[in-house]
Design a protein around this motif. Structure first.
Motif, PDB file in Angstrom:
ATOM      1  N   LEU A 169      -0.093  -3.291  -3.614  1.00  0.00           N
ATOM      2  CA  LEU A 169       1.068  -3.471  -2.745  1.00  0.00           C
ATOM      3  C   LEU A 169       0.760  -3.041  -1.314  1.00  0.00           C
ATOM      4  CD1 LEU A 169       4.024  -3.960  -2.022  1.00  0.00           C
ATOM      5  CD2 LEU A 169       4.573  -1.733  -3.058  1.00  0.00           C
ATOM      6  N   THR A 170       0.215  -1.849  -1.135  1.00  0.00           N
ATOM      7  CA  THR A 170      -0.005  -1.349   0.226  1.00  0.00           C
ATOM      8  C   THR A 170      -1.060  -2.177   0.965  1.00  0.00           C
ATOM      9  OG1 THR A 170      -1.540   0.305  -0.678  1.00  0.00           O
ATOM     10  CG2 THR A 170       0.749   0.992  -0.321  1.00  0.00           C
ATOM     11  N   ASP A 171      -2.117  -2.596   0.257  1.00  0.00           N
ATOM     12  CA  ASP A 171      -3.121  -3.447   0.890  1.00  0.00           C
ATOM     13  C   ASP A 171      -2.529  -4.807   1.254  1.00  0.00           C
ATOM     14  OD1 ASP A 171      -4.887  -1.393   0.512  1.00  0.00           O
ATOM     15  OD2 ASP A 171      -6.037  -2.358  -1.092  1.00  0.00           O
ATOM     16  N   GLY A 172      -1.673  -5.315   0.371  1.00  0.00           N
ATOM     17  CA  GLY A 172      -1.041  -6.602   0.651  1.00  0.00           C
ATOM     18  C   GLY A 172      -0.144  -6.541   1.870  1.00  0.00           C
ATOM     19  N   LEU A 173       0.629  -5.475   1.980  1.00  0.00           N
ATOM     20  CA  LEU A 173       1.491  -5.320   3.147  1.00  0.00           C
ATOM     21  C   LEU A 173       0.663  -5.175   4.417  1.00  0.00           C
ATOM     22  CD1 LEU A 173       4.172  -2.893   1.667  1.00  0.00           C
ATOM     23  CD2 LEU A 173       4.498  -5.307   2.238  1.00  0.00           C
ATOM     24  N   ALA A 174      -0.438  -4.445   4.326  1.00  0.00           N
ATOM     25  CA  ALA A 174      -1.286  -4.243   5.503  1.00  0.00           C
ATOM     26  C   ALA A 174      -1.965  -5.529   5.949  1.00  0.00           C
ATOM     27  CB  ALA A 174      -2.336  -3.175   5.195  1.00  0.00           C
ATOM     28  N   ILE A 188       5.140 -10.766  -2.522  1.00  0.00           N
ATOM     29  CA  ILE A 188       6.220 -11.001  -3.488  1.00  0.00           C
ATOM     30  C   ILE A 188       5.972 -10.084  -4.676  1.00  0.00           C
ATOM     31  CG2 ILE A 188       7.399 -12.685  -4.945  1.00  0.00           C
ATOM     32  CD1 ILE A 188       5.807 -14.826  -3.154  1.00  0.00           C
ATOM     33  N   LEU A 189       6.894  -9.170  -4.943  1.00  0.00           N
ATOM     34  CA  LEU A 189       6.855  -8.372  -6.166  1.00  0.00           C
ATOM     35  C   LEU A 189       7.777  -9.024  -7.183  1.00  0.00           C
ATOM     36  CD1 LEU A 189       7.075  -4.691  -4.831  1.00  0.00           C
ATOM     37  CD2 LEU A 189       5.022  -5.972  -5.495  1.00  0.00           C
TER      38      LEU A 189
END
Length: 315
Positions: A107-112, A118-119
């Motif tokens: 999640l955090t890598d994806g946001l960065a 999409i979760l």
């Protein structure tokens, strides 16, 4: 009679959010467990539906084991409600301490990355608590979708409740919802969708615990259209006040195939991830509605209830 029922329903939710949130936590826990045990002992249609669904998840379970699972399932379901009624009164520190996730780097890598994320998760554990943790601990607002409940005042209460936790809430029905979600993702935002039950009657057919079911196409379509990462998530409770969770690796868009074929492959991959989490923690799967296609046929449905599913509309 309908107006009276609507007023009683709205009043019950109003009492929950106004009274339960003021109770000391041990009292709220005991209250939830008491209500759950009373409901379980009545053997009403919701309990029977839950038990029927668990029979597919644990096909070798004896009747005694299914009864144990449904009792634990009702306790888990009431834990969700007690926590949800109390969440608006939780301090930021309590919210942050209330969830412990595994593989959160997805999640955090994806946001960065700025791609948008999409979760997608099933009705496991307390998805509202997980959302509050994201907005509080990660300081990341997100957009979600809510089913329009009846009466409308109950829907309004849920929207206000989830907005108070930092979520943007869009109605499930409405022609602009998909476009708004796509815009949020193209802007690098986060979208969270409960995605184990199709509300449109036009979902994607998947194999789920060996039998056919339909799940919404939205998560896969959004990933294809926007390039956002699609991450399955599962949640569960243990004997502590802390909820646990896992973020799975991204479901990639297939390189070949039509849009429909790609959507089918991706939605099946979501269903498989959901099944893994549900099989590990079946008692925390709060599926009190019909899900499998066979159960939509009254002649084959193991729960001989009325044509109207009494649990329809559970948020």
């Amino acid at each position: 009679m309908s107006d009276l029922r609507d007023r009683l329903t709205d009043g019950a939710y109003a009492v929950g959010w106004s009274v339960v949130k003021k109770l000391p936590e041990p009292v709220a826990v005991r209250l939830g467990r008491t209500i759950a045990d009373l409901a379980w002992k009545r053997r009403g249609e919701r309990v029977l539906r839950l038990e029927s669904n668990y029979a597919r998840v644990v096909p070798d379970a004896t009747p005694e084991r299914l009864a144990e699972l449904s009792r634990a399932g009702m306790r888990s379901y009431l834990r969700y409600w007690m926590e949800s009624f109390r969440l608006p009164a939780w301090s930021p520190e309590r919210v942050k301490a209330g969830f412990d996730g595994t593989d959160m780097h997805h999640l955090t890598d994806g946001l960065a990355s700025g791609r948008g994320v999409i979760l997608a998760l099933p009705h496991l554990g307390n998805w509202d608590l997980a959302g509050a943790w994201v907005t509080t601990k990660l300081e990341t607002p997100f957009t979600t979708v809510a089913e329009r409940l009846k009466p409308e005042t109950v829907y309004d209460r849920f929207v206000a409740y989830r907005e108070s936790l930092g979520m943007e809430v869009l109605p499930h029905s409405g022609g602009t919802t998909f476009g708004t979600l796509a815009r949020r993702l193209r802007d690098g935002g986060l979208v969270c969708l409960v995605a184990d039950r199709d509300l449109s009657a036009s979902g994607v057919e998947v194999k789920f615990f060996g039998d056919a079911a339909r799940m919404p196409a939205g998560p896969a379509l959004l990933a294809q259209q926007t390039g956002a990462l699609l991450l399955p998530v599962t949640l569960w409770f243990d004997d502590s006040p802390i909820m646990k969770g896992r973020v799975y690796p991204p479901i990639e868009v297939p390189e070949t195939g039509t849009k429909a074929e790609k959507t089918s492959v991706m939605t099946q991959a979501l269903a498989d991830a959901f099944a893994t989490g549900i099989a590990d923690h079946p008692e925390d799967w709060h599926m009190l509605q019909r899900l499998w296609l066979a159960d939509l046929d009254p002649a084959k449905d193991p729960v001989k209830d009325s044509a109207k599913d009494p649990a329809k509309g559970t948020p």
